[in-house]
Design an enzyme around this catalytic site. Structure first.
Site, PDB file in Angstrom:
ATOM      1  N   HIS A   1       8.754   1.109   4.104  1.00  0.00           N
ATOM      2  CA  HIS A   1       9.176  -0.287   4.254  1.00  0.00           C
ATOM      3  C   HIS A   1      10.657  -0.361   3.881  1.00  0.00           C
ATOM      4  O   HIS A   1      11.036   0.079   2.785  1.00  0.00           O
ATOM      5  CB  HIS A   1       8.427  -1.196   3.267  1.00  0.00           C
ATOM      6  CG  HIS A   1       6.962  -1.335   3.504  1.00  0.00           C
ATOM      7  ND1 HIS A   1       6.401  -2.431   4.132  1.00  0.00           N
ATOM      8  CD2 HIS A   1       5.919  -0.533   3.164  1.00  0.00           C
ATOM      9  CE1 HIS A   1       5.076  -2.292   4.163  1.00  0.00           C
ATOM     10  NE2 HIS A   1       4.766  -1.149   3.580  1.00  0.00           N
TER      11      HIS A   1
ATOM     12  N   VAL B   1      -2.281   0.345   6.184  1.00  0.00           N
ATOM     13  CA  VAL B   1      -2.288   1.098   7.447  1.00  0.00           C
ATOM     14  C   VAL B   1      -2.127   2.575   7.092  1.00  0.00           C
ATOM     15  O   VAL B   1      -1.133   2.961   6.467  1.00  0.00           O
ATOM     16  CB  VAL B   1      -1.167   0.628   8.398  1.00  0.00           C
ATOM     17  CG1 VAL B   1      -1.174   1.468   9.667  1.00  0.00           C
ATOM     18  CG2 VAL B   1      -1.311  -0.857   8.737  1.00  0.00           C
TER      19      VAL B   1
ATOM     20  N   ASN C   1       3.856   2.800   0.232  1.00  0.00           N
ATOM     21  CA  ASN C   1       2.622   2.574  -0.510  1.00  0.00           C
ATOM     22  C   ASN C   1       1.631   3.697  -0.227  1.00  0.00           C
ATOM     23  O   ASN C   1       1.571   4.201   0.903  1.00  0.00           O
ATOM     24  CB  ASN C   1       2.011   1.229  -0.109  1.00  0.00           C
ATOM     25  CG  ASN C   1       2.929   0.064  -0.431  1.00  0.00           C
ATOM     26  OD1 ASN C   1       3.634   0.080  -1.430  1.00  0.00           O
ATOM     27  ND2 ASN C   1       2.925  -0.952   0.432  1.00  0.00           N
TER      28      ASN C   1
ATOM     29  N   HIS D   1       4.433   5.122   6.315  1.00  0.00           N
ATOM     30  CA  HIS D   1       5.548   4.283   6.765  1.00  0.00           C
ATOM     31  C   HIS D   1       6.392   3.909   5.565  1.00  0.00           C
ATOM     32  O   HIS D   1       5.882   3.622   4.480  1.00  0.00           O
ATOM     33  CB  HIS D   1       5.045   3.028   7.476  1.00  0.00           C
ATOM     34  CG  HIS D   1       3.955   2.308   6.750  1.00  0.00           C
ATOM     35  ND1 HIS D   1       2.639   2.731   6.793  1.00  0.00           N
ATOM     36  CD2 HIS D   1       3.978   1.216   5.952  1.00  0.00           C
ATOM     37  CE1 HIS D   1       1.902   1.930   6.052  1.00  0.00           C
ATOM     38  NE2 HIS D   1       2.698   0.994   5.517  1.00  0.00           N
TER      39      HIS D   1
ATOM     40  N   ASP E   1       8.448  -5.511  10.777  1.00  0.00           N
ATOM     41  CA  ASP E   1       7.104  -5.815  10.277  1.00  0.00           C
ATOM     42  C   ASP E   1       6.642  -7.156  10.855  1.00  0.00           C
ATOM     43  O   ASP E   1       7.408  -8.118  10.910  1.00  0.00           O
ATOM     44  CB  ASP E   1       7.120  -5.872   8.737  1.00  0.00           C
ATOM     45  CG  ASP E   1       5.721  -5.770   8.147  1.00  0.00           C
ATOM     46  OD1 ASP E   1       5.442  -4.773   7.467  1.00  0.00           O
ATOM     47  OD2 ASP E   1       4.917  -6.702   8.387  1.00  0.00           O
TER      48      ASP E   1
HETATM   49  P1  5GP Z   1       1.100  -1.206   3.962  1.00  0.00           P
HETATM   50  O1  5GP Z   1       0.324  -2.351   3.376  1.00  0.00           O
HETATM   51  O2  5GP Z   1       0.154  -0.189   4.599  1.00  0.00           O
HETATM   52  O3  5GP Z   1       2.087  -0.577   3.044  1.00  0.00           O
HETATM   53  O4  5GP Z   1       1.983  -1.813   5.108  1.00  0.00           O
HETATM   54  C1  5GP Z   1       1.487  -2.064   6.393  1.00  0.00           C
HETATM   55  C2  5GP Z   1       2.440  -3.038   7.040  1.00  0.00           C
HETATM   56  O5  5GP Z   1       2.186  -3.020   8.432  1.00  0.00           O
HETATM   57  C3  5GP Z   1       2.278  -4.479   6.558  1.00  0.00           C
HETATM   58  O6  5GP Z   1       3.492  -4.933   5.999  1.00  0.00           O
HETATM   59  C4  5GP Z   1       1.873  -5.240   7.822  1.00  0.00           C
HETATM   60  O7  5GP Z   1       2.468  -6.517   7.883  1.00  0.00           O
HETATM   61  C5  5GP Z   1       2.367  -4.323   8.929  1.00  0.00           C
HETATM   62  N1  5GP Z   1       1.605  -4.395  10.153  1.00  0.00           N
HETATM   63  C6  5GP Z   1       0.260  -4.311  10.270  1.00  0.00           C
HETATM   64  N2  5GP Z   1      -0.103  -4.384  11.563  1.00  0.00           N
HETATM   65  C7  5GP Z   1       1.054  -4.496  12.277  1.00  0.00           C
HETATM   66  C8  5GP Z   1       1.319  -4.625  13.672  1.00  0.00           C
HETATM   67  O8  5GP Z   1       0.430  -4.633  14.529  1.00  0.00           O
HETATM   68  N3  5GP Z   1       2.622  -4.744  14.037  1.00  0.00           N
HETATM   69  C9  5GP Z   1       3.637  -4.720  13.113  1.00  0.00           C
HETATM   70  N4  5GP Z   1       4.883  -4.833  13.597  1.00  0.00           N
HETATM   71  N5  5GP Z   1       3.419  -4.616  11.798  1.00  0.00           N
HETATM   72  C10 5GP Z   1       2.144  -4.495  11.379  1.00  0.00           C
END
Ligand code: 5GP
Length: 113
Positions: free
Chosen positions: A101, A95, A86, A99, A29
């Site tokens: 985590h 996003v 999530n 995914h 992340d």
């Molecule tokens: P969510 O909030 O959708 O559960 O998690 C999305 C995750 O994607 C977040 O923890 C955020 O830090 C990570 N993230 C967003 N954009 C990027 C990116 O361009 N590269 C990487 N490696 N992680 C990303």
């Protein structure tokens, strides 16, 4: 609709990839919330947990197997870790490409905020 994760799959933007096979990709992340914070995604674009069908059962299972494998490789399997997916706004999803985590390397608190 494609997200930034499709660009990572297609190597259009860089990520620190820790695992890849035909159907799954895992990468660190960019904004880690724990010493180990890896995102494990299906290569197929699936927006949310709500969009899963029976056909996705195998790949969703695989996400968990990959999480456990990475946890072992990172040396956090025995101490413990957390896996979270999530879903939508109130679930904290930002996003819209599912995914898992994988977080560990510190004591996690519960309930999560
Ligand atoms: P969510 O909030 O959708 O559960 O998690 C999305 C995750 O994607 C977040 O923890 C955020 O830090 C990570 N993230 C967003 N954009 C990027 C990116 O361009 N590269 C990487 N490696 N992680 C990303």
């Amino acid at each position: 609709m494609s997200t930034i994760f499709t660009k990572i799959i297609n190597r259009e933007i860089k990520a620190d990839i820790v695992y890849e096979d035909d159907n799954v990709l895992a990468f660190n992340d960019v904004n880690p919330q724990a010493p180990v914070h890896v995102l494990i995604i299906p290569k197929r674009e699936i927006a949310t947990l709500n969009d899963l069908t029976d056909a996705d059962a195998e790949v969703v299972g695989k996400l968990h197997l990959v999480a456990a494998k990475i946890a072992r490789e990172k040396g956090i399997a025995e101490d413990g870790y957390r896996v979270v997916m999530n879903c939508n706004e109130q679930g904290g999803q930002s996003v819209y490409h599912i995914h898992l985590h994988l977080m560990g390397g510190r004591q996690m608190s519960w309930p999560a905020g």
